[in-house]
Motif scaffolding. Structure first.
Motif, PDB file in Angstrom:
ATOM      1  N   HIS A  77      41.115  42.762  46.432  1.00  0.00           N
ATOM      2  CA  HIS A  77      41.484  41.440  46.956  1.00  0.00           C
ATOM      3  C   HIS A  77      40.236  40.670  47.365  1.00  0.00           C
ATOM      4  CE1 HIS A  77      45.761  41.697  46.784  1.00  0.00           C
ATOM      5  NE2 HIS A  77      45.914  42.603  47.730  1.00  0.00           N
ATOM      6  N   ILE A 106      36.447  33.953  42.563  1.00  0.00           N
ATOM      7  CA  ILE A 106      37.020  32.621  42.389  1.00  0.00           C
ATOM      8  C   ILE A 106      36.301  31.599  43.279  1.00  0.00           C
ATOM      9  CG2 ILE A 106      39.107  31.209  42.601  1.00  0.00           C
ATOM     10  CD1 ILE A 106      39.120  33.161  40.238  1.00  0.00           C
ATOM     11  N   GLU A 150      42.645  32.218  51.407  1.00  0.00           N
ATOM     12  CA  GLU A 150      43.006  33.562  50.943  1.00  0.00           C
ATOM     13  C   GLU A 150      42.668  34.603  51.991  1.00  0.00           C
ATOM     14  OE1 GLU A 150      44.767  34.187  47.968  1.00  0.00           O
ATOM     15  OE2 GLU A 150      44.918  32.016  48.291  1.00  0.00           O
ATOM     16  N   MET A 195      44.547  34.462  39.166  1.00  0.00           N
ATOM     17  CA  MET A 195      43.198  34.654  38.611  1.00  0.00           C
ATOM     18  C   MET A 195      42.385  35.570  39.535  1.00  0.00           C
ATOM     19  SD  MET A 195      42.858  33.047  35.729  1.00  0.00           S
ATOM     20  CE  MET A 195      41.074  32.914  35.462  1.00  0.00           C
ATOM     21  N   ALA A 196      42.497  35.349  40.842  1.00  0.00           N
ATOM     22  CA  ALA A 196      41.751  36.168  41.800  1.00  0.00           C
ATOM     23  C   ALA A 196      42.207  37.629  41.717  1.00  0.00           C
ATOM     24  CB  ALA A 196      41.921  35.630  43.219  1.00  0.00           C
ATOM     25  N   HIS A 197      43.515  37.851  41.595  1.00  0.00           N
ATOM     26  CA  HIS A 197      44.019  39.216  41.451  1.00  0.00           C
ATOM     27  C   HIS A 197      43.383  39.874  40.232  1.00  0.00           C
ATOM     28  CE1 HIS A 197      46.802  39.351  44.706  1.00  0.00           C
ATOM     29  NE2 HIS A 197      47.690  38.519  44.195  1.00  0.00           N
ATOM     30  N   GLY A 230      38.137  39.653  44.253  1.00  0.00           N
ATOM     31  CA  GLY A 230      38.755  38.574  43.476  1.00  0.00           C
ATOM     32  C   GLY A 230      38.608  37.231  44.173  1.00  0.00           C
ATOM     33  N   ILE A 231      38.828  37.227  45.478  1.00  0.00           N
ATOM     34  CA  ILE A 231      38.649  36.009  46.261  1.00  0.00           C
ATOM     35  C   ILE A 231      37.197  35.521  46.150  1.00  0.00           C
ATOM     36  CG2 ILE A 231      38.553  35.100  48.631  1.00  0.00           C
ATOM     37  CD1 ILE A 231      40.931  37.035  49.260  1.00  0.00           C
ATOM     38  N   PHE A 285      39.200  27.633  49.403  1.00  0.00           N
ATOM     39  CA  PHE A 285      40.020  28.685  48.786  1.00  0.00           C
ATOM     40  C   PHE A 285      39.761  30.006  49.485  1.00  0.00           C
ATOM     41  CE2 PHE A 285      42.207  31.073  45.563  1.00  0.00           C
ATOM     42  CZ  PHE A 285      41.461  32.237  45.398  1.00  0.00           C
ATOM     43  N   LEU A 325      45.422  30.086  40.967  1.00  0.00           N
ATOM     44  CA  LEU A 325      44.157  30.608  41.476  1.00  0.00           C
ATOM     45  C   LEU A 325      44.338  32.031  42.021  1.00  0.00           C
ATOM     46  CD1 LEU A 325      42.499  27.637  43.428  1.00  0.00           C
ATOM     47  CD2 LEU A 325      41.899  28.502  41.171  1.00  0.00           C
ATOM     48  N   ARG A 326      45.475  32.255  42.702  1.00  0.00           N
ATOM     49  CA  ARG A 326      45.714  33.572  43.276  1.00  0.00           C
ATOM     50  C   ARG A 326      45.849  34.622  42.173  1.00  0.00           C
ATOM     51  NH1 ARG A 326      49.533  32.492  47.240  1.00  0.00           N
ATOM     52  NH2 ARG A 326      47.678  31.612  48.225  1.00  0.00           N
TER      53      ARG A 326
END
Lengths: 196, 196
Positions: free
Chosen positions: B157, B164, B177, A155-157, B160-161, B173, A152-153
Motif C-alpha cells: 500500500h 502514484i 491515501e 493504479m496504486a494497488h 503504491g501510494i 493524493f 488512481l487507487r
C-alpha cells in the motif's frame, strides 16, 4: 518515410524499449542499443541523435500500444466490471516480467521522476491514459462522483503489488494480491464500497 | 579506524546516499560524489575503490538508521496499533521528498532489481527489516496467523501510494491515501478485517 526506413526505425525503437525495461534507461548505453537492434551505429544516427530521442520514441511506441490495447478491451468486453477485471489480469499475464524487472511503466516513471524534464512528463502519460480509461469504467460502474479517485487507487494497488513482487522476486505474492484485487472489484460492482 | 577517518568516511557515505536518492544510483557518478562530499578524489579512494562499494556502505548506513528508528518506535509507543500508525506517518513526514524523488527504498530496489546481484540483495534487506517489524506488530495486534501477509500488504500500500504520488507530483493524493491507511489500520485494531 519509405517502408524500409520505417521498419529499421521500428526495430531500433523496439530493441531499445526492451533494454530500457530490462536494464533501465540510465543503465542502457547507445552501444547497447546498437548491438541489440543489429543496426550499424551510423544508421541509427540517421534516425536518432541521442539516447533521449530514442527514449522519446520508445515512450510513444508504448503509448500507441496501450491506446490500441484499451480500445480493444473496450470493444471486446461489454461491461465496465469485465473491463476492470481485464486490466487487473495484466498482473498475472506479465507476472514473470514484473517479478524480474518490475512494472514497465512504474519503473520507468520512478527512474525518470528523479530526473524531471520533458521525458518525465511524457512517461507520466503512460499512467494518464490508463487512469483516464479506468475512470471511465468506474463512472459507468456507478461511481461517477469518485471515478478518478478509484482509478488512481486501483493504479496504486497495482504499482504497490508490483514493487513488492519485484523486490522479493515473489510471484506467489503477486498472484495472491491480484486475486484480492479481483474480489475488491467484484464487491464494487455489487455496490459494496465498504473497502473502496 | 581513527575518529577523523571515520568522520570523513561518514561524510562521503551521507553525501552519496543523498545523491543516490535524488538522482538514482546509475545517474550518479563517482565525480558527483567527490563534489558533494567535498573530499578530494584521492581521499575517497582511500575508503572506496568503486561506486558499488559506496552504495554498499550507503545501504548499510540506511539499514542501521532504520533499525535504530524501529527500536525507538518500539520503545516510544506502547501498543502495536500506535506503532503501525507511526509507520504510516512516514508517508506524510516525507511527503515532499516522496513526491519529488519517490520512496527512497522503493526507488532504489526498483533500480537495483533490474541489475540483480549482491547489491540488489542488500537493498532488499531495507524492506525485510520493516516487514519483520510490521509482522511483529500485526501478530501482537491479534493476527498472528497472517502477520507476514498483512505486513507485505501494508508495505505494498505504501509503495503504491508513493509511486502514484511521485509519478504525478501529487502530494494531495499521498495525504488522502495515507488517511485511508490510518482508517484501515484502525479497523484492524477493532477486530474488523473485512477489508484486510
Amino acid at each position: 518515410m519509405p517502408k524500409k526506413s520505417e521498419r529499421t526505425r521500428q526495430r531500433i525503437v523496439e530493441a531499445a524499449n526492451r533494454l530500457f525495461y530490462h536494464q533501465g534507461f540510465n543503465q542502457t548505453s547507445f552501444t547497447d542499443v546498437v548491438e541489440a537492434a543489429g543496426v550499424p551505429r551510423g544508421n541509427i544516427y540517421y534516425y536518432f541523435k541521442t539516447k533521449d530521442e530514442i527514449l522519446e520514441a520508445a515512450i510513444q511506441y508504448r503509448l500507441d500500444r496501450i491506446k490500441q490495447m484499451l480500445e480493444n478491451w473496450t470493444g471486446d468486453y461489454r461491461t465496465p466490471i469485465e473491463r476492470l477485471q481485464r486490466f487487473v489480469d495484466i498482473l498475472s499475464n506479465s507476472a514473470d516480467s514484473i517479478t524480474r524487472f518490475g512494472c514497465p511503466m512504474g519503473s520507468l516513471n520512478t527512474e525518470l521522476g528523479k530526473m524531471q524534464g520533458p521525458l518525465q512528463q511524457q512517461a507520466e502519460n503512460l499512467f494518464r491514459i490508463f487512469e483516464s480509461w479506468l475512470s471511465d469504467q468506474f463512472a459507468e460502474l456507478g461511481y461517477a462522483g469518485r471515478a478518478h479517485e478509484l482509478a488512481l487507487r486501483l493504479m496504486a494497488h497495482g504499482q504497490g503489488i508490483s514493487v513488492i513482487a519485484h523486490t522479493h522476486r515473489d510471484g506467489a505474492f503477486l498472484q495472491r494480491e491480484k486475486a484480492r484485487l479481483h474480489d475488491w472489484l467484484d464487491r464494487l460492482a455489487d455496490g459494496d464500497d465498504a473497502c473502496a
